[in-house]
Each structure stands twice: as structure tokens, then as C-alpha cells.
Write an enzyme that holds these catalytic residues in place. Structure first.
Site, short mmCIF file in Angstrom:
data_model
loop_
_atom_site.label_atom_id
_atom_site.label_comp_id
_atom_site.label_asym_id
_atom_site.label_seq_id
_atom_site.Cartn_x
_atom_site.Cartn_y
_atom_site.Cartn_z
CG ASP A 176 -1.95 1.00 1.35
OD1 ASP A 176 -2.32 1.76 0.01
OD2 ASP A 176 -2.40 1.13 2.19
CE LYS A 234 -12.14 7.75 5.70
NZ LYS A 234 -10.92 7.76 5.10
CB SER A 244 -12.46 4.12 7.01
OG SER A 244 -11.18 3.09 7.33
CG ASN A 254 -7.29 0.98 -0.01
OD1 ASN A 254 -7.71 -0.46 -0.74
ND2 ASN A 254 -5.80 1.45 -0.68
#
Ligand code: G3H
Ligand code: 13P
Ligand code: ZN
Length: 318
Positions: A81, A183, A213, A254
Site C-alpha cells: 500500500d 473525511k 473507512s 481500502n
């Protein structure tokens, strides 16, 4: 069974997304494999440069190889990653990885193409595939103008040019998300409109969603009730949006932060509820069980739960 990321993508594209989880230790590996089997879902295990430094590259590889023996039913790929060029070459040469991500998205376009092309050449020579990134994740503030907001997102025409010139196998796109627990503010959310435009330019090409997430409020509240100090405005991707992103080409999702929240919730509650305890195996075991449940839940919302038999049948003997 370790498989190639490219094979997982061929089966998943347009049907479901495969969860890509960052792990750093044995407890995460145990929970991940147990959850993958319980959900009957294929997995992508992600190792960051930091994770390889934390555990030691040999140790984390050993943990995954041991888990493979303990859980032979699991089907998974191993992915680097956010690699820099040197770490990509190290992972390519290790013979352990299925794929690498070269993250040169901070560099100017031509430099990103050149760096990615070099990694693609080395990776393809050894049968690995390469994820690259174009656009800028995060940094989207609510009160800036739409034009400025869009400047951070992946441009569909640039994405097409980038894929053609670099030869990468999948592309991480900036569609409004960012890494970590904070976010979105206010009405912000995933830019599915921009994702649709990117897919229009790159038909059939696997797209990767970073910063995926969901930062569940209930999880944040439990962490804070047990002594944490997370800003309650923490927020993430709506889980209902994954089902909308899959037909638009998102094949890999991810997730790291949500798994960290599980770790903090379990350990903080354990320390609070049992202050007399000095057996770290008790919270460790509770975490493995909680992380396994978390993987089952994520597999369901990503649509990959229940796909293990068909993935295994398609990839056995390859
Ligand atoms: O996007 C980065 C991942 O969350 C990995 O984080 O570099 O702290 O291991 P890390
Ligand atoms: P989150 O911080 O949203 O979990 O994103 C993780 C990620 O993109 C890893 O590459
Ligand atoms: Zn990322």
C-alpha cells in the site's frame, strides 16, 4: 491460497468490490483470516511501508504465511500500500507480493507517469500487477468554491492518458475521500458523479477507492466513553455508497482506519472494565473476535461475502 490481485479483479469487476485491509500484527492477521472465512469472502491484505518497518518485513510476511497454513480455505492477495519506488522494488523482489502500489501522485503528471512506468516494467517482469494513483486525496474543505474542490479530484481525461502512458493495471482515484477519521464536513460525501465520468473514460478498468473507512459514530462514541478523545465530528464514507460505486468500476476498497477504531474500542473498554487485569491475551482475544466480525460486516457491504467458492473454483490450479 495466495492469488494474483489481477485475477481477483477480473472476477470482481462490476459485480462486487474486494476489501483491502491494512494489517500490522498477528492479531489483525488472525481476525482477518477468520473473518474472511466466516464471510466466505476473498481478501486483499495490504502492507504499508510503516507496517513492514513496525513488525519487520520478515516477521509480517511470516505471520501471513503462518495464517495461510492455519486457514487453508482463505483466498487472498498480498499488496504493498502506498509504496515509494524503492519499497516497490523491494516487495517485487521479495517473491511474496501479488501486487504493489506506486504512489507518485504528489509529483507532476509526467514524473508520475515515468516513475509508474519503471515500476510497471519491473513488476510485470515478475508477474505482479501495479496500482498507481492520480489526483489528490483529501484536503477538500467545505467552504471552498466548486472549481477549487474539483481541482483535487481525478480528472477523467488525465486518468485515461495516465493509464495509457504508464501501463498500470489499476488506478486509485480521488473522488472526495481522504485517509483517516475526518473525511467529510456538512453535506460533503463521495463524488459518485466524478466516479461515473472516470469510468466513462476507462471502461472495464479496475478503479481503487482509498480512504474508504466509514468511521461509525457508534464506534467513536464507545471509544470516547472509554476514555478516548476523538473529535465527535469524525465521519467517513456511507456504507450504502459501496453498492453504488461497484457498478461504476470500483473493484478494490481500502480500509485501515475502521480497523484501528475496532482496536481502540476493544482495548479501551477492556482497560476500563477490567483495570485489575494484567493478561494482555484477554483483550487480544477479544480484538481478534471483534476484528473478524468487522471483516464479515465489511464483506457484506462490499458485496464480496459468499463469493469464496466461485473465486476458489475459478483460480484453483492457476
Ligand atoms: O493510507 C495509509 C494506510 O492507512 C496505512 O497507514 O502508513 O500508517 O501504515 P500507515
Ligand atoms: P482509511 O484511512 O479511510 O481507512 O483509508 C485507508 C487507505 O486508503 C489505505 O490505503
Ligand atoms: Zn490509501
Amino acid at each position: 491460497m495466495i492469488v494474483t490481485t489481477a485475477d481477483l479483479f477480473k472476477l470482481a469487476y462490476g459485480n462486487y468490490a474486494v476489501g483491502a485491509y491494512n494489517i500490522n500484527n498477528m492479531e489483525q492477521a488472525l481476525g482477518l483470516f477468520q473473518g474472511g472465512i466466516k464471510a466466505q469472502a476473498p481478501l486483499i491484505i495490504q502492507l504499508s511501508k510503516g507496517a513492514r518497518q513496525y513488525a519487520g518485513a520478515t516477521m509480517i510476511e511470516g505471520i501471513i504465511r503462518a495464517a495461510e497454513q492455519m486457514y487453508p480455505e482463505a483466498v487472498f492477495a498480498v499488496h504493498l500500500d502506498h509504496g515509494d519506488e524503492a519499497t516497490c522494488y523491494d516487495c517485487i523482489d521479495s517473491g511474496f507480493f501479488s501486487s504493489v502500489m506506486i504512489d507518485a501522485s504528489h509529483a507532476p503528471f509526467d514524473e508520475n507517469v515515468a516513475t509508474t512506468s519503471r515500476v510497471v516494467e519491473r513488476a510485470h517482469a515478475k508477474g505482479l500487477s501495479v496500482e498507481a494513483e492520480i489526483g489528490q486525496l483529501g484536503g477538500v474543505e467545505e467552504d471552498i468554491k466548486v472549481d477549487e474542490k474539483n481541482a483535487h479530484l481525478t480528472d477523467p481525461n488525465e486518468a485515461l492518458m495516465f493509464v495509457e502512458r504508464s501501463g498500470c493495471d489499476s488506478l486509485a482515484v480521488a473522488i472526495g475521500t481522504s485517509h483517516g477519521a475526518y473525511k467529510f464536513k456538512g453535506k460533503q460525501g463521495l463524488r459518485l458523479d466524478r466516479l461515473a465520468e472516470i469510468q466513462g473514460a476507462l471502461r472495464g478498468f479496475p478503479l481503487v477507492m482509498h480512504g474508504s473507512s466509514s468511521v461509525p459514530q457508534a464506534e467513536v462514541a464507545r471509544i470516547n466513553a472509554a476514555g478516548g478523545k476523538l473529535d465527535p465530528s469524525a465521519s467517513g464514507v456511507q456504507e450504502e455508497d459501496f453498492a453504488k460505486a461497484v457498478p461504476l468500476g470500483v473493484t478494490k476498497v481500502n480500509i485501515d482506519t475502521d480497523g484501528r477504531l475496532v482496536w481502540y474500542r476493544v482495548h479501551r473498554e477492556s482497560f476500563q472494565d477490567q483495570p485489575e487485569l494484567i493478561d494482555f491475551r484477554k483483550p487480544g482475544k477479544a480484538f481478534v473476535a471483534a476484528y473478524s466480525d468487522f471483516i464479515v460486516h465489511k464483506s457484506q457491504v462490499l458485496g464480496c461475502a459468499g463469493k469464496l467458492p466461485e473465486v476458489r473454483a475459478a483460480l484453483s490450479g492457476k
